[in-house]
Design a protein around this motif. Structure first.
Motif, PDB file in Angstrom:
ATOM      1  N   VAL A  86      36.442  40.881  40.379  1.00  0.00           N
ATOM      2  CA  VAL A  86      35.912  40.482  41.682  1.00  0.00           C
ATOM      3  C   VAL A  86      35.515  39.015  41.619  1.00  0.00           C
ATOM      4  O   VAL A  86      34.838  38.577  40.682  1.00  0.00           O
ATOM      5  CB  VAL A  86      34.705  41.364  42.077  1.00  0.00           C
ATOM      6  N   GLN A  87      35.969  38.271  42.613  1.00  0.00           N
ATOM      7  CA  GLN A  87      35.689  36.839  42.679  1.00  0.00           C
ATOM      8  C   GLN A  87      34.767  36.544  43.851  1.00  0.00           C
ATOM      9  O   GLN A  87      34.590  37.363  44.748  1.00  0.00           O
ATOM     10  CB  GLN A  87      37.000  36.072  42.812  1.00  0.00           C
ATOM     11  N   ARG A  88      34.201  35.364  43.829  1.00  0.00           N
ATOM     12  CA  ARG A  88      33.208  34.947  44.822  1.00  0.00           C
ATOM     13  C   ARG A  88      33.690  35.180  46.263  1.00  0.00           C
ATOM     14  O   ARG A  88      32.962  35.702  47.091  1.00  0.00           O
ATOM     15  CB  ARG A  88      32.862  33.481  44.595  1.00  0.00           C
ATOM     16  N   GLN A  89      34.924  34.792  46.570  1.00  0.00           N
ATOM     17  CA  GLN A  89      35.427  34.919  47.940  1.00  0.00           C
ATOM     18  C   GLN A  89      35.574  36.374  48.373  1.00  0.00           C
ATOM     19  O   GLN A  89      35.551  36.679  49.562  1.00  0.00           O
ATOM     20  CB  GLN A  89      36.750  34.165  48.137  1.00  0.00           C
ATOM     21  N   HIS A  90      35.704  37.283  47.432  1.00  0.00           N
ATOM     22  CA  HIS A  90      35.825  38.696  47.774  1.00  0.00           C
ATOM     23  C   HIS A  90      34.552  39.222  48.438  1.00  0.00           C
ATOM     24  O   HIS A  90      34.609  40.143  49.252  1.00  0.00           O
ATOM     25  CB  HIS A  90      36.150  39.536  46.540  1.00  0.00           C
TER      26      HIS A  90
END
Length: 144
Positions: A86-90
């Motif tokens: 999971v990345q920040r933009q998700h």
């Protein structure tokens, strides 16, 4: 978050809890509509994932008034999610999917005050999860 916002979340959650399974299906439909690239991060059968989502939301709602119990659990969840990729933009996409789900599931009960309360809660929880995720990424990089 203030007491009125917490009350709005608690009251609206009582309306969502009885429709947990369809609400979870709405959430994942909305999530993948917003960002189809997220679909491979999830199992083909989303029923178990949906139950986990609704249990997590229930835990959050039940502990909003007890941040000393809530925030460590949310932090641990954030660290696990970093491990899933999971990345920040998700987090923004998940927040949008959550609000769309609540709007659809609650109908007229999704008032501006209820929306504001959920936005505030999600912003706080997403921040805690992201900070924890950054910490776990840093630890992984140091170990490598």
């Amino acid at each position: 978050m203030n007491a009125a916002q917490i009350s709005h979340i608690e009251a609206s959650h009582r309306l969502v809890a009885p429709i947990a399974e369809p609400a979870a299906a709405i959430f994942y439909r909305r999530l993948f509509e917003l960002d189809p690239s997220l679909r491979p991060m999830f199992p083909a059968d989303l029923s178990s994932q949906g139950r986990k989502l609704m249990q997590a939301i229930g835990f959050v709602v039940a502990h909003l008034r007890v941040p000393d119990r809530l925030l460590p659990a949310v932090s641990a969840l954030g660290a696990r999610h970093a491990g899933y990729g999971v990345q920040r933009q998700h987090y923004d996409t998940v927040g949008q999917a959550l609000l769309l789900t609540l709007a659809e599931g609650l109908g007229d009960a999704f008032t501006p005050a209820v929306q504001d309360a959920w936005e505030s809660a999600y912003a706080l929880l997403a921040m805690v999860m992201q900070v924890a995720g950054q910490g776990s990424e840093a630890a992984a990089q140091q170990a490598a």
